[in-house]
Design a protein around this motif. Structure first.
Motif, PDB file in Angstrom:
ATOM      1  N   PHE A 176       1.560  -0.548  -4.198  1.00  0.00           N
ATOM      2  CA  PHE A 176       0.748  -0.714  -5.404  1.00  0.00           C
ATOM      3  C   PHE A 176      -0.483   0.185  -5.487  1.00  0.00           C
ATOM      4  N   ALA A 187      -0.552  -0.413 -13.338  1.00  0.00           N
ATOM      5  CA  ALA A 187      -0.242  -0.641 -11.917  1.00  0.00           C
ATOM      6  C   ALA A 187      -1.246  -1.632 -11.325  1.00  0.00           C
ATOM      7  N   ALA A 188      -2.494  -1.534 -11.772  1.00  0.00           N
ATOM      8  CA  ALA A 188      -3.529  -2.475 -11.301  1.00  0.00           C
ATOM      9  C   ALA A 188      -3.157  -3.905 -11.662  1.00  0.00           C
ATOM     10  N   LYS A 189      -2.640  -4.103 -12.879  1.00  0.00           N
ATOM     11  CA  LYS A 189      -2.250  -5.459 -13.293  1.00  0.00           C
ATOM     12  C   LYS A 189      -1.112  -5.984 -12.427  1.00  0.00           C
ATOM     13  N   LYS A 199      -0.388  -5.041  -9.363  1.00  0.00           N
ATOM     14  CA  LYS A 199      -0.925  -5.329  -8.032  1.00  0.00           C
ATOM     15  C   LYS A 199      -1.641  -6.681  -8.029  1.00  0.00           C
ATOM     16  N   PHE A 200      -2.419  -6.918  -9.076  1.00  0.00           N
ATOM     17  CA  PHE A 200      -3.157  -8.178  -9.167  1.00  0.00           C
ATOM     18  C   PHE A 200      -2.191  -9.365  -9.238  1.00  0.00           C
TER      19      PHE A 200
END
Lengths: 398, 398
Positions: A177, A210-212, A214-215
């Motif tokens: 991620f 991608a941040a979402k 990963k979260f």
């Protein structure tokens, strides 16, 4: 043995005799068949009757690209606990666990030498007609039976606690991620695709999405996941499928396992442009891969739906539309996670042989660029990709 | 005392002397001031110098509407651990914990007798000018510092594990997210609003959306929550705010605490139609309540944003837009959770005095029907309600 020490062929044999898997006077042949990077794997066979067994021991370190770093021995517990939990619902789809020793980080399990690693099989263009049904079943059964739709909330939370798996999750958090989306030292790709990779690192929308994802991976404890369901974690024959290597198991977003599985089939699809020269044969195999994705999703939803209606204990399982909205979330998440997997397996630390084994470098670079483009589309357009057919359209050339 | 037993006034005094909060020869006045349903609360004061202290002890059962059921003593640990974690970042906004005894389920803590319970104050129409800033700060600090944006993933997962709180979460899962949406025996409402309640139970869209919110509560371990942040869990003066009663603490969706807080202000707003007779005075107080919601969100986002930029350890905190998408999620979730809280406090097991104390039954029923309608709107339209102003418009009559 009261404290951890790596087994030798000799002590491995002593162990299985002590555990009474073989008679003391048996003529045993033992061979260490692991790759030595993460685990010792002893194959032990009784030469008289052919009875065989696997002794797998976690090593307290991981060797990747020459480097060595410490890695928790606890991963043997996660691997064994997952296999035992899965065996409650899909006993035929995982190796049998005969014995687990936490101190020695040892699992004694069923020998699957008659099976092939699915990645090897798909690279060779071999068709596994039961694969989609088996993986769809596997994910549906494990997901449903470890979710809040089935378990009492006390039991669910107890399992969540037992499967909190910080070290192995961190590997995914970093290598799937994070690192591939930034210019990070763990990345690994040929100079021939550097321009494409640098464009990817500039794509702010991709990084936000991608941040979402990963979260979600960090926070959404929806169901017990295998956590690493790529084609290298699946043993197959034409008739049989066994999911192995479950040390990444933890409670996470239900779409994760399907996303990784789909991505690895898509990467294989892309790589076949180079592996199967004959056009018609290639088209045929690619159509099989596409069917496998389609049928896996179809088997997953069918079985999950049956379980929901027959065994759902959560009162909201009786409210029309609740199932559909959950399956929609699983699908959307799976598409996004597939995108992350496609990208990280192309430019991250851990590659796939499907792409790396392409000898013609022009073809290899073209395939890798295609993998990156498709991965980015999966991530950014996952909410628009509302069906498996739309998903397939993004990479399938009929 | 090696095993649990309920304190008496005498043993409570012995305990605090043994713990050296008072001299052995001090003249102590002790009074049990708890409501006796869930906890014993001893107020102990040194009559010579006025020094005072609270000894709170969890009882092994809960009494609600006459019934008694067993309840884990472990809740004292959750309460105390939450207060101590919050004190790392907002020491002025929680009572000081001086001592915790797990076996006795006892917390010795700061005496807050100078404060009033916020629910009582708001029912009386009292303005607390610092409330919004304090609650916005409280939620921002605790949320950020317990999230994956700040904590190392190992530390976060360790905290998640410590705060897995099955029994108290089950109360919320049942009483907030489930029972009020079905014809369940725990519900409690006057016959005068039965038609409206039965309509609500028929609203399939509402139930589908409530199911999603419940599933989020069950699965999304985003940050440490207070878990029960209604106006009865907040002690206030004009200058000071103290968040208490944190036994519901667990890792959940970051919008939950704000949602419950907002809902309780909205319920108070609705109830003021009956409590404050003079129109201008009522409008003024309602405008204050609206401002408190607006300013709480504003302080929350401002502080969270500052922390994100100054202390964010997650690499994606540097990617533009990531903060905004997280805050949007928190907002949308808060609106939905506010809807669940408004509905359950009106027809579920645990009511609010704001509504129940309305003596004129026509007015009480009208207020309760309004609360149900607004709650349902919050839940169903939460994705369209994109700003605090849109949220306010749904109940605020200027």
């Amino acid at each position: 043995m009261a404290q951890y020490q790596p087994l030798t062929e000799e002590t491995a044999v002593q162990l299985v005799i002590k555990l009474q898997y073989f008679r003391e006077d048996a003529t045993l042949k033992v061979k260490e068949i692991g790759d030595g990077n993460l685990n010792l794997v002893f194959h032990i066979v009784d030469e008289e009757n052919g009875k065989s067994i696997i002794v797998k021991q976690a090593l307290p370190y991981a060797k990747v690209v020459g480097e060595s770093w410490p890695l928790t021995l606890e991963r043997a517990r996660f691997e064994s606990s997952f296999l035992q939990k899965a065996a409650e619902y899909v006993p035929d789809l995982v190796p049998k666990v005969f014995h687990f020793d936490e101190t020695l980080a040892i699992i004694v399990m069923e020998d699957l030498s008659s099976h092939t690693i699915l990645r090897k099989g798909t690279i060779e263009g071999i068709i596994y007609p039961k694969l989609a049904e088996h993986i769809g079943t596997f994910v549906a059964q494990v997901t449903f039976h470890t979710s809040d739709f089935y378990l009492h909330p006390f039991e669910k939370k107890q399992l969540v606690k037992e499967f909190i798996n910080p070290e192995l999750c961190k590997i995914t958090e970093d290598l799937v991620f994070t690192d591939p989306f930034f210019d990070h030292e763990t990345n690994d790709f040929p100079d021939g695709i550097r321009d494409t990779v640098e464009q990817l690192w500039q794509d702010q929308e991709l990084k936000r999405e991608a941040a979402k994802l990963k979260f979600q991976f960090l926070t959404q404890a929806e169901a017990l996941l295998h956590g690493d369901l790529h084609t290298g974690s699946i043993f197959v024959t034409k008739e049989s499928t066994k999911v192995i290597d479950s040390e990444f198991a933890y409670f996470g977003p239900a779409g994760f396992d399907l996303g990784q599985f789909f991505a690895n089939l898509v990467l294989n699809y892309i790589s076949q442009e180079a592996h199967i020269e004959e056009l018609e044969k290639r088209k045929q195999y690619q159509a099989y891969l596409v069917d496998t994705i389609r049928e896996t999703w179809s088997h997953f939803t069918k079985q999950f739906t049956e379980l929901w209606h027959s065994k759902g204990n959560e009162v909201y399982t009786k409210v029309p539309g609740t199932l559909e909205s959950f399956l929609n979330k699983v699908w959307t998440d799976a598409v996004g996670f597939a995108g992350c997997e496609a990208i990280r397996r192309t430019i991250g630390l851990a590659h796939v042989a499907d792409l790396d084994s392409i000898q013609d470098l022009d073809k290899q670079y073209a395939a890798k660029k295609k993998a990156l483009a498709i991965g980015a589309e999966f991530i950014k357009k996952r909410k628009q990709i509302q069906s498996v057919e739309q998903f397939i359209e993004l990479f399938h050339v009929k």
